[in-house]
Motif scaffolding. Structure first.
Motif, short mmCIF file in Angstrom:
data_model
loop_
_atom_site.label_atom_id
_atom_site.label_comp_id
_atom_site.label_asym_id
_atom_site.label_seq_id
_atom_site.Cartn_x
_atom_site.Cartn_y
_atom_site.Cartn_z
N GLN A 237 47.65 14.87 30.32
CA GLN A 237 46.58 15.84 30.45
C GLN A 237 46.02 15.82 31.86
O GLN A 237 45.88 14.78 32.47
CB GLN A 237 45.47 15.50 29.47
CG GLN A 237 45.76 16.09 28.10
CD GLN A 237 44.53 16.05 27.25
OE1 GLN A 237 43.70 15.17 27.43
NE2 GLN A 237 44.42 16.97 26.34
N SER A 238 45.71 17.02 32.31
CA SER A 238 45.33 17.11 33.71
C SER A 238 44.03 16.39 34.02
O SER A 238 43.84 15.82 35.06
CB SER A 238 45.23 18.57 34.11
OG SER A 238 44.44 19.26 33.17
N ARG A 239 43.11 16.43 33.12
CA ARG A 239 41.83 15.77 33.39
C ARG A 239 41.58 14.77 32.30
O ARG A 239 41.42 15.12 31.16
CB ARG A 239 40.69 16.78 33.38
CG ARG A 239 40.55 17.48 34.69
CD ARG A 239 40.34 18.93 34.43
NE ARG A 239 41.29 19.70 35.23
CZ ARG A 239 40.96 20.34 36.30
NH1 ARG A 239 39.73 20.34 36.71
NH2 ARG A 239 41.85 21.02 36.99
N GLU A 411 34.59 17.89 39.98
CA GLU A 411 34.53 19.10 39.15
C GLU A 411 34.20 18.74 37.70
O GLU A 411 33.27 19.29 37.10
CB GLU A 411 35.87 19.80 39.24
CG GLU A 411 35.94 21.13 38.56
CD GLU A 411 37.38 21.59 38.39
OE1 GLU A 411 38.29 20.96 38.97
OE2 GLU A 411 37.59 22.55 37.67
N TYR A 415 30.71 19.74 35.39
CA TYR A 415 30.63 20.44 34.11
C TYR A 415 29.71 19.70 33.15
O TYR A 415 28.98 20.31 32.38
CB TYR A 415 32.00 20.59 33.48
CG TYR A 415 32.95 21.42 34.28
CD1 TYR A 415 32.46 22.46 35.06
CD2 TYR A 415 34.30 21.17 34.28
CE1 TYR A 415 33.31 23.23 35.81
CE2 TYR A 415 35.16 21.94 35.03
CZ TYR A 415 34.67 22.95 35.79
OH TYR A 415 35.51 23.71 36.55
N LYS A 416 29.77 18.38 33.22
CA LYS A 416 28.91 17.61 32.32
C LYS A 416 27.49 17.58 32.85
O LYS A 416 26.53 17.66 32.09
CB LYS A 416 29.44 16.18 32.21
CG LYS A 416 30.65 16.07 31.36
CD LYS A 416 30.94 14.62 31.12
CE LYS A 416 32.27 14.41 30.47
NZ LYS A 416 32.64 12.99 30.54
N ILE A 440 38.72 28.32 38.01
CA ILE A 440 38.77 27.92 36.61
C ILE A 440 39.44 29.06 35.83
O ILE A 440 39.14 30.22 36.08
CB ILE A 440 37.36 27.72 36.03
CG1 ILE A 440 36.51 26.93 37.01
CG2 ILE A 440 37.41 27.04 34.69
CD1 ILE A 440 35.06 26.88 36.59
N PRO A 441 40.32 28.72 34.89
CA PRO A 441 40.94 29.79 34.09
C PRO A 441 39.88 30.61 33.37
O PRO A 441 38.86 30.07 32.94
CB PRO A 441 41.80 29.02 33.09
CG PRO A 441 42.00 27.70 33.70
CD PRO A 441 40.85 27.41 34.57
N LYS A 444 38.14 29.60 30.14
CA LYS A 444 37.25 28.44 30.12
C LYS A 444 35.99 28.67 30.94
O LYS A 444 35.01 27.95 30.80
CB LYS A 444 37.98 27.22 30.70
CG LYS A 444 39.18 26.80 29.94
CD LYS A 444 38.79 25.95 28.75
CE LYS A 444 40.00 25.62 27.92
NZ LYS A 444 39.66 24.95 26.68
N GLN A 447 32.54 29.00 29.20
CA GLN A 447 32.05 27.82 28.55
C GLN A 447 31.60 26.74 29.54
O GLN A 447 30.54 26.14 29.38
CB GLN A 447 33.18 27.30 27.69
CG GLN A 447 32.80 26.22 26.76
CD GLN A 447 34.06 25.65 26.16
OE1 GLN A 447 34.94 25.14 26.86
NE2 GLN A 447 34.16 25.72 24.86
N PHE A 448 32.42 26.53 30.55
CA PHE A 448 32.12 25.44 31.47
C PHE A 448 31.01 25.78 32.44
O PHE A 448 30.21 24.94 32.80
CB PHE A 448 33.36 25.06 32.28
CG PHE A 448 34.36 24.31 31.49
CD1 PHE A 448 33.97 23.23 30.74
CD2 PHE A 448 35.69 24.69 31.49
CE1 PHE A 448 34.88 22.52 30.00
CE2 PHE A 448 36.60 23.99 30.75
CZ PHE A 448 36.21 22.91 30.00
N GLU A 451 27.63 29.47 30.81
CA GLU A 451 26.58 29.21 29.83
C GLU A 451 25.49 28.30 30.37
O GLU A 451 24.31 28.66 30.31
CB GLU A 451 27.19 28.67 28.54
CG GLU A 451 27.76 29.81 27.72
CD GLU A 451 28.35 29.33 26.42
OE1 GLU A 451 27.96 28.25 25.96
OE2 GLU A 451 29.20 30.04 25.88
#
Lengths: 720, 184
Positions: A237-239, A411, A415-416, A440-441, A444, A447-448, A451
């Protein structure tokens, strides 16, 4: 005592230092020898030296319980360890004593806990300890403690070559379930390209199927994958969630205390050759926040090693760009990757090196530091030193600017962080980092990013609103820049982040993300303006954003044209300050240029660009509204955007209401019209602004407006 | 037992009333001071430990324009008390006149489930969820400014906007786990 220390001299003769060093060095050596002798004499009576002697000579099987001599000596060692730290020799003796279990299991853990190095840890001692580990008599808890200790002091080990030589032995411990996470971390730090072998990969995969997708295994595997992608086929997984944990808990506070103390007093002493200069700059309580200093260790063997392939040069020894160029192929990265951020030379190296492991490791370190210090700090952030945090983030921003890309770990952190941010803590730094995040795609992005930002935007002050719009403007221009650069390099593969964690995007995906961003800002801007009573400052930041948007086709060669929403266009058109109207005119002029260009390219398949019918309609509509308002004085014509009933307009009792927004009567330009009237007909008593409308004064009036610096209007009128 | 109603009184000119509900009573006072200091219109701040509000003051109580629940994330009790208090609010308040303010959200010791639970509650009630740094003076001032932004709208001081409209823009949403975003 000095044996482990006098190895720091630069490996490569530095051209900037003249060679007359050798002349003076002889006399220095002599005086050093005399001093050494005297020190030896003094030390002979030192209880600490006696204690060390005891531990090196004590026989196997000596009982611990009731042994006063042992107790006294150990207390002595602990006292020195916690106050000054142990010398390399002391470390060797105590480690050997503890790992050999000469006096049973009991003192082993206690001794390990007091192994606080004052300067360096000799590699030989660690290698011997690993050898004792292989004997397999040590209780498992002590084994774990030992590996944790090695991880803690890893940067202080004076060389790593022998440790790398026994990579295979260390790797064997992976099967030990309790040791596995720590061993993986140690291997992660030691791994070189040549240590990646098929059988090791197989072993790790086997372990993974047994233990599940453990983060420590995944991290080691991802490093293996970086070195030998052909061997590791596993999709990673990338992240990933977290990096390796820090295991320095038992030693952290003592280590910091010792380093702090030595930093303040040893600056002039010759017995502590490295780590001094940097460390004198106060290593405060929050030591993680500072970038670790580069304490690269030297390979003694390297100087005599005949084969070039094995030679490595620690980055810390390179002082000039020329040296870096010469040794590009054999640079050894420091174990504390964070130290790279502090040195411009290291950044140059990072920028051009093809080796992805450097960025990967830097990302792990950074993700950790950010997570621990900003997101989940132990005390809820109450005692956090703001200034230190600011410096840290500023340095990170500088690095990102230098490399012209954001780190994926920063990055993920953002987001967090955005979800628990109050909107004011470290605002400028956080917004700075935010503007650096890669594309960012589109699925996503809402959401990231949108919002949390939307909640912050609408509940925060005007200045936050302006700051956020500016940040999103920077983000947009960076995305556009990346796109142009990477589009040129290889076909449509825009992966701003060079590391393997990057996302490969097609041009369509990129356009989707970009469209989402522009639409999002459009929404923020429309509602934000309404909430803030059409504030001119906010409007100015919003127009900044649209100045970037309107030039996407010509300036960034992106086949996409997006017009502003009505919520931005009309407030700008009817703004009371002339600057906003002027800037809107400039933006409309640029749209015109872009759309014309796009249309002329339609026949060429290479720059195929289908501007949607909708966009063209909107643009034409805006254009006709603007021309009718400002120029033709046909404000409320039936086919215009704004429609009001004839009776209603008559009721308002405004004479010639259709003229209220032309260049003469527009609230933004009215004062100019009055001024012009005075200048044009100085003698006239009664003011009749309508006399400007005749063709000659009208031309003069326009010239007058242009002379006030309203170039946007000029360009707009030219293409109109 | 009295239900706090959003329309039981007439609004006063240029006045906004805010009710801060906090079980611990730690952050309330400093926030109230900051609110009064930062306000440009008349702002009355009322404090309560929990709801329901006592009936005896009913006559003198002005119309409350915004109810803020302050939740300290380090304490489970704080959350539970808020949940219990919510029952004593008239449903009219949930059209944009309630918001939650969380403190200590960046603390390592809080269980992530608690933050999730608060988020869920806020999104269920369509309320905004604000985070505050209550330990620093700057953080308190900023929290007060943000509350004032919402209060102004809720009290009807911003033309062309209503509390309901604002709440649509700022309401909290529950997210799937973003710990492991996979971009594949």
């Amino acid at each position: 005592m000095a044996t482990g220390l006098n190895v720091t001299g630069p490996l490569i003769s530095d051209p900037s230092f003249p060679s007359d060093q050798s002349v003076s060095s002889r006399s220095i050596n002599k005086s050093l020898r005399v001093a050494e002798k005297e020190r030896r004499k003094l030390e002979a009576e030192d209880p600490f030296v006696l204690a060390l002697k005891y531990f090196s000579d004590v026989e196997a099987g000596t009982p611990v319980i009731g042994n006063d001599e042992f107790e006294k000596n150990l207390v002595q060692v602990e006292k020195v360890a916690y106050s000054k730290g142990l010398s390399p020799e002391g470390i060797s003796i105590m480690l050997e004593f503890s790992m050999s279990l000469r006096m049973g299991n009991a003192p082993c853990v206690r001794v390990l806990k007091c192994l606080i190095p004052a300067t360096v840890v000799p590699q030989e001692a660690v290698v011997r300890a690993v050898a004792w580990l292989c004997v397999g008599k040590i209780p498992i808890s002590a084994q774990v403690l030992f590996i944790k200790w090695v991880l803690t002091v890893f940067d202080m080990i004076d060389a790593k070559d022998q440790l790398r030589a026994i990579y295979g032995f260390i790797f064997n411990f992976v099967t030990e379930e309790n040791l596995c996470p720590f061993i993986c971390h140690l291997l992660y730090l030691l791994t070189r390209k040549e240590s990646v072998r098929v059988f090791r990969v197989r072993k790790l995969l086997e372990l993974q199927s047994k233990l599940g997708r453990q983060p420590f295994l995944l991290h080691l595997l991802s490093l293996y994958k970086v070195f030998c992608p052909e061997l590791v086929t596993l999709s990673i997984q990338s992240r990933m969630k977290t990096g390796f944990r820090n295991h320095n808990a038992p030693w952290k506070s003592a280590l910091i205390a010792v380093q702090k103390r030595s930093g303040s007093q040893v600056a002039s002493s010759t017995s502590l050759p490295f780590m001094i200069k940097e460390k004198t700059t106060s290593r405060k309580r929050k030591h993680c926040l500072e970038f670790p200093t580069m304490s690269g260790s030297v390979n003694k063997q390297a100087q005599t090693e005949p084969s070039v392939s094995k030679r490595v040069v620690p980055l810390v020894q390179l002082h000039s760009f020329a040296q870096l160029l010469k040794n590009m192929h054999c640079v050894e990265l420091p174990a504390q990757m964070g130290s790279l951020l502090g040195s411009s030379l290291a950044l140059h190296y990072l920028d051009c090196v093809q080796d992805e492991s450097a960025l990967l490791r830097l990302n792990f370190w950074l993700g950790y530091a950010l997570h621990e210090e900003f997101l989940f700090c132990g005390d809820g952030g109450s005692s956090q030193n703001l200034e230190e945090a600011q410096q840290f983030l500023n340095k990170l921003l500088f690095t990102q600017d230098f490399l012209q890309e954001g780190f994926s770990s920063s990055e993920a952190f953002l987001y967090k962080f955005l979800r628990v941010w109050d909107g004011s803590l470290l605002r400028s730094q956080v917004l700075g980092l935010l503007s650096n995040i890669p594309v960012i795609p589109s699925i996503k992005i809402g959401q990231f990013l949108f919002e949390p930002l939307m909640q912050l935007f609408f509940t925060s002050s005007l200045f936050f609103k302006c700051g956020l719009i500016e940040c999103l403007n920077n983000m947009l221009s960076k995305w556009l820049c990346w796109n142009t650069v990477y589009c040129l390099e290889d076909n449509l593969d825009i992966s701003p982040n060079k590391s393997h964690t990057s996302i490969n995007m097609t041009l369509t995906d990129f356009k989707d993300s970009l469209m989402e961003l522009v639409h999002f800002v459009g929404r923020l801007a429309s509602v934000g303006l309404q909430l803030e009573g059409y504030n001119s400052l906010l409007l100015s930041f919003i127009l900044d954003f649209y100045e970037t948007v309107c030039d996407m086709f010509v300036k960034y060669e992106l086949p996409l044209v997006l017009v502003p929403p009505a919520g931005v266009f009309y407030p700008a058109l009817f703004a009371t300050d002339p600057v906003s109207v002027d800037r809107l005119a400039y933006i409309m002029y640029r749209y015109q240029v872009n759309l014309t260009e796009a249309k002329s390219h339609r026949k060429q398949p290479k720059k195929a660009c289908r501007i949607s019918h909708h966009t063209l309609c909107d643009f034409n509509h805006y254009m006709s509204v603007m021309v009718n308002c400002l120029w033709n004085s046909k404000m409320f014509e039936p086919d215009m955007g704004i429609q009001l009933k004839e009776e209603l307009l008559l009721k308002a009792n405004i004479p010639e209401y259709w003229e209220s927004f032309n260049f003469i009567h527009h609230p933004a330009f009215l004062s100019y019209a009055v001024d012009f009237h005075h200048k044009c007909w100085p003698g006239r008593q009664d003011m009749n602004l309508n006399s400007i409308k005749y063709s000659k004064p009208w031309t003069w009036y326009l010239e007058y407006l242009y002379s006030q610096g309203y170039d946007g209007l000029k360009q707009f009128v030219l293409v109109m | 037992m009295s239900l706090l109603k959003s329309f039981n009184n007439f609004p006063a000119l240029n006045t906004a009333n805010i009710l801060l509900v906090e079980n611990e009573e730690q952050f309330q006072q400093s926030l109230a001071n900051a609110l009064v200091e930062a306000a440009d219109a008349i702002v009355n701040v009322r404090l309560a430990k929990s709801l329901p509000v006592p009936t005896k003051n009913e006559e003198s109580r002005p119309r409350i324009d915004l109810v803020v629940f302050i939740i300290n994330l380090t304490s489970e009790l704080s959350f539970e008390s808020t949940e219990a208090s919510l029952k004593y609010l008239d449903c009219g308040y949930f059209l944009g006149k309630v918001c939650f303010m969380l403190t200590n959200a960046r603390n390592a010791s809080i269980p992530p489930e608690r933050l999730d639970a608060v988020r869920k509650l806020a999104s269920l009630l369509h309320c905004p969820l604000l985070f505050a740094e209550d330990q620093t003076p700057d953080g308190v001032t900023n929290a007060a400014e943000r509350l004032l932004t919402i209060l102004k709208v809720a009290a009807g001081h911003v033309p062309m906007t209503t509390a309901l409209y604002m709440s649509i823009l700022t309401q909290c949403t529950v997210l799937p786990d973003i710990d492991q975003p996979s971009f594949d």
